[in-house]
Design an enzyme around this catalytic site. Structure first.
Site, PDB file in Angstrom:
ATOM      1  N   CYS A 114     -18.574  -0.866 -26.820  1.00 45.12           N
ATOM      2  CA  CYS A 114     -18.636  -0.625 -25.368  1.00 45.12           C
ATOM      3  C   CYS A 114     -17.316  -0.128 -24.785  1.00 45.12           C
ATOM      4  CB  CYS A 114     -19.081  -1.887 -24.635  1.00 45.12           C
ATOM      5  SG  CYS A 114     -20.654  -2.513 -25.211  1.00 45.12           S
ATOM      6  N   HIS A 259     -16.983  -2.119 -17.034  1.00 40.87           N
ATOM      7  CA  HIS A 259     -18.122  -1.973 -17.948  1.00 40.87           C
ATOM      8  C   HIS A 259     -19.325  -2.698 -17.344  1.00 40.87           C
ATOM      9  CE1 HIS A 259     -20.648  -1.913 -21.365  1.00 40.87           C
ATOM     10  NE2 HIS A 259     -20.389  -3.137 -21.787  1.00 40.87           N
ATOM     11  N   ASN A 289     -26.964  -2.361 -19.832  1.00 42.37           N
ATOM     12  CA  ASN A 289     -25.728  -2.111 -20.571  1.00 42.37           C
ATOM     13  C   ASN A 289     -25.924  -0.892 -21.473  1.00 42.37           C
ATOM     14  OD1 ASN A 289     -23.549  -2.115 -22.303  1.00 42.37           O
ATOM     15  ND2 ASN A 289     -23.616  -4.316 -22.727  1.00 42.37           N
TER      16      ASN A 289
HETATM   17  N1  COA Z   1     -35.812 -14.480 -21.088  1.00 38.44           N
HETATM   18  C1  COA Z   1     -35.992 -15.783 -20.941  1.00 38.44           C
HETATM   19  N2  COA Z   1     -35.235 -16.712 -21.532  1.00 38.44           N
HETATM   20  C2  COA Z   1     -34.232 -16.261 -22.312  1.00 38.44           C
HETATM   21  C3  COA Z   1     -33.979 -14.913 -22.523  1.00 38.44           C
HETATM   22  C4  COA Z   1     -34.821 -13.992 -21.874  1.00 38.44           C
HETATM   23  N3  COA Z   1     -34.637 -12.673 -21.985  1.00 38.44           N
HETATM   24  N4  COA Z   1     -32.921 -14.789 -23.342  1.00 38.44           N
HETATM   25  C5  COA Z   1     -32.509 -16.030 -23.651  1.00 38.44           C
HETATM   26  N5  COA Z   1     -33.313 -16.924 -23.039  1.00 38.44           N
HETATM   27  C6  COA Z   1     -33.251 -18.378 -23.098  1.00 38.44           C
HETATM   28  C7  COA Z   1     -32.543 -18.904 -24.316  1.00 38.44           C
HETATM   29  O1  COA Z   1     -33.403 -18.917 -25.405  1.00 38.44           O
HETATM   30  C8  COA Z   1     -32.152 -20.276 -23.875  1.00 38.44           C
HETATM   31  O2  COA Z   1     -33.246 -21.117 -23.978  1.00 38.44           O
HETATM   32  P1  COA Z   1     -33.067 -22.646 -24.482  1.00 38.44           P
HETATM   33  O3  COA Z   1     -32.199 -23.293 -23.429  1.00 38.44           O
HETATM   34  O4  COA Z   1     -34.466 -23.136 -24.516  1.00 38.44           O
HETATM   35  O5  COA Z   1     -32.401 -22.552 -25.813  1.00 38.44           O
HETATM   36  C9  COA Z   1     -31.858 -20.091 -22.369  1.00 38.44           C
HETATM   37  O6  COA Z   1     -32.498 -18.855 -21.992  1.00 38.44           O
HETATM   38  C10 COA Z   1     -30.402 -20.019 -22.046  1.00 38.44           C
HETATM   39  O7  COA Z   1     -29.809 -19.122 -22.956  1.00 38.44           O
HETATM   40  P2  COA Z   1     -28.300 -18.761 -22.873  1.00 38.44           P
HETATM   41  O8  COA Z   1     -27.967 -17.783 -23.961  1.00 38.44           O
HETATM   42  O9  COA Z   1     -27.473 -19.988 -22.790  1.00 38.44           O
HETATM   43  O10 COA Z   1     -28.267 -18.031 -21.443  1.00 38.44           O
HETATM   44  P3  COA Z   1     -27.058 -17.445 -20.664  1.00 38.44           P
HETATM   45  O11 COA Z   1     -27.048 -17.944 -19.286  1.00 38.44           O
HETATM   46  O12 COA Z   1     -25.777 -17.500 -21.466  1.00 38.44           O
HETATM   47  O13 COA Z   1     -27.457 -15.899 -20.559  1.00 38.44           O
HETATM   48  C11 COA Z   1     -26.938 -13.791 -21.573  1.00 38.44           C
HETATM   49  C12 COA Z   1     -27.635 -15.133 -21.733  1.00 38.44           C
HETATM   50  C13 COA Z   1     -27.126 -12.993 -22.856  1.00 38.44           C
HETATM   51  C14 COA Z   1     -27.560 -13.042 -20.418  1.00 38.44           C
HETATM   52  C15 COA Z   1     -25.446 -14.044 -21.284  1.00 38.44           C
HETATM   53  O14 COA Z   1     -24.905 -14.946 -22.216  1.00 38.44           O
HETATM   54  C16 COA Z   1     -24.643 -12.789 -21.319  1.00 38.44           C
HETATM   55  O15 COA Z   1     -24.818 -11.923 -20.488  1.00 38.44           O
HETATM   56  N6  COA Z   1     -23.702 -12.683 -22.251  1.00 38.44           N
HETATM   57  C17 COA Z   1     -22.900 -11.512 -22.385  1.00 38.44           C
HETATM   58  C18 COA Z   1     -23.690 -10.493 -23.085  1.00 38.44           C
HETATM   59  C19 COA Z   1     -23.138  -9.133 -22.904  1.00 38.44           C
HETATM   60  O16 COA Z   1     -23.145  -8.609 -21.827  1.00 38.44           O
HETATM   61  N7  COA Z   1     -22.675  -8.556 -23.998  1.00 38.44           N
HETATM   62  C20 COA Z   1     -22.171  -7.272 -24.037  1.00 38.44           C
HETATM   63  C21 COA Z   1     -20.730  -7.307 -23.686  1.00 38.44           C
HETATM   64  S1  COA Z   1     -20.041  -5.820 -24.182  1.00 38.44           S
END
Ligand code: COA
Length: 332
Positions: A114, A259, A289
């Site tokens: 990215c 980003h 993204n």
């Molecule tokens: N829909 C519904 N539930 C979802 C889901 C979706 N698309 N994706 C994950 N979940 C669930 C998980 O399974 C988890 O369930 P559980 O509690 O039963 O295990 C719950 O939601 C929480 O997951 P978690 O990963 O802790 O959520 P979060 O608040 O951290 O959000 C992201 C997840 C991926 C959105 C977040 O971590 C994020 O944006 N991270 C950065 C990713 C990114 O932008 N990367 C690129 C950078 S270059």
């Protein structure tokens, strides 16, 4: 602020026509528009329907060249930043070069996930410093859907396809209405954190054998929570570093273009930098993204929307797999 001979004379961006909304995902995986919106800010993303990296990049490049008032024949270098090239060989820059009808100049790919566009800018800045006759096309194009496991709801909802492009020249073109001077770039990397965000399958450490089916590691795999924390911290640090070494403060910046990965990452960065929302560019809700393409798409859109005018100082900042991260300052 110190001046460099690298002038940003044209920008362009392109999104494939097909749009996939959050609701479209509801029939594919166990998710909801509400979950995706509140956790990411994303409402929809554009999806390639057969267009490869160079196809999207070509459209963005044509626009950027038009804005710069240059023909492909006037280019001296083509840089493609991507981790989803059309093929490993030829590289996407060579494929794009052929589409542009240009030959016998340098064409190379850069893969820093990215952060690709920011790295591309620094390479272009170096090339412009070597020759005032340089005209460098930097294209960031990604077909992320080619490396997304649609069944993995924790990643599939986050990404979209798209391309952005910029032309940098070693001398200031006369009579250009909106010309930016790329005054500084700050780049970072840390391989010890690489395992948190990977696309492994098909690489030489994870070769595919003839007839073998791909497994999950062929696709983007990510420890979302960990990546989130590092993204905020790193983008903040590299933003402050580039500002401080240029004797600037966040309030001196007219527009910050981060980003576009997740609205919560962008909001956390803005809060740490104490940014006025008017000085922050956000379009993650429309495109998701798009990896390396996200910053130049946002830059192109900001110019189109007249959010950038002559005299403005623009800070771009990105973070990606590797990990890599970086910032760039453009004085318009
Ligand atoms: N829909 C519904 N539930 C979802 C889901 C979706 N698309 N994706 C994950 N979940 C669930 C998980 O399974 C988890 O369930 P559980 O509690 O039963 O295990 C719950 O939601 C929480 O997951 P978690 O990963 O802790 O959520 P979060 O608040 O951290 O959000 C992201 C997840 C991926 C959105 C977040 O971590 C994020 O944006 N991270 C950065 C990713 C990114 O932008 N990367 C690129 C950078 S270059």
């Amino acid at each position: 602020m110190k001046q460099n001979n690298s002038f940003l004379t044209g920008c362009g961006f392109h999104l494939p026509e097909k749009v996939m909304t959050n609701h479209d995902f509801e029939s594919l995986v166990d998710t909801s528009d509400e979950w995706i919106t509140t956790r990411t800010g994303i409402k929809q993303r554009h999806i390639s329907t057969g267009q490869a990296c160079s196809d999207l990049g070509y459209q963005a490049a044509v626009q950027a060249l038009h804005e710069a008032g240059l023909t492909p024949q006037q280019l001296t270098h083509v840089l493609m930043t991507t981790f989803t090239p059309d093929t490993h060989i030829p590289n996407a820059a060579c494929v794009l070069l052929e589409k542009l009808g240009q030959r016998n100049i340098a064409a190379m790919d850069i893969n820093t996930a990215c952060t690709g566009f920011i790295y591309g800018l620094e390479v272009a800045r170096g090339l412009c410093a070597l020759s005032e006759d340089a005209n460098v096309l930097v294209v960031a194009s990604e077909v992320l859907t080619s490396r997304v496991n649609i069944k993995d709801r924790s990643t599939s909802v986050l990404f979209g396809d798209g391309a952005g492009a910029a032309v940098l020249s070693g001398s200031r073109p006369p009579g250009h209405e909106l010309c930016g001077n790329l005054t500084d770039v700050c780049l970072k990397a840390d391989g010890s954190l690489g395992e948190l965000l990977t696309v492994k399958g098909g690489g030489s450490a994870y070769p595919l054998r003839l007839g073998q089916m791909v497994s999950e590691n062929f696709f983007i795999q990510m420890e979302g929570r960990e990546v989130f924390k590092h993204a905020v911290r790193s983008m903040f640090n590299v933003s402050m570093e580039i500002l401080e070494r240029n004797n600037l403060r966040p309030e001196d910046v007219n527009l910050v273009i981060p980003h576009q990965a997740n609205i919560r990452i962008i909001d956390a960065l803005a809060k740490k930098m104490n940014l006025d929302p008017d000085n922050l560019f956000v379009n993650v809700q429309k495109y998701g993204n798009t990896s390396a393409a996200s910053v130049p798409i946002a830059l192109g859109e900001a110019i189109q929307l007249k959010r950038i005018k002559a005299g403005d100082l623009v800070l771009m900042v990105a973070f990606g797999g590797g990990f890599t991260w970086g910032s760039a300052l453009v004085q318009y």
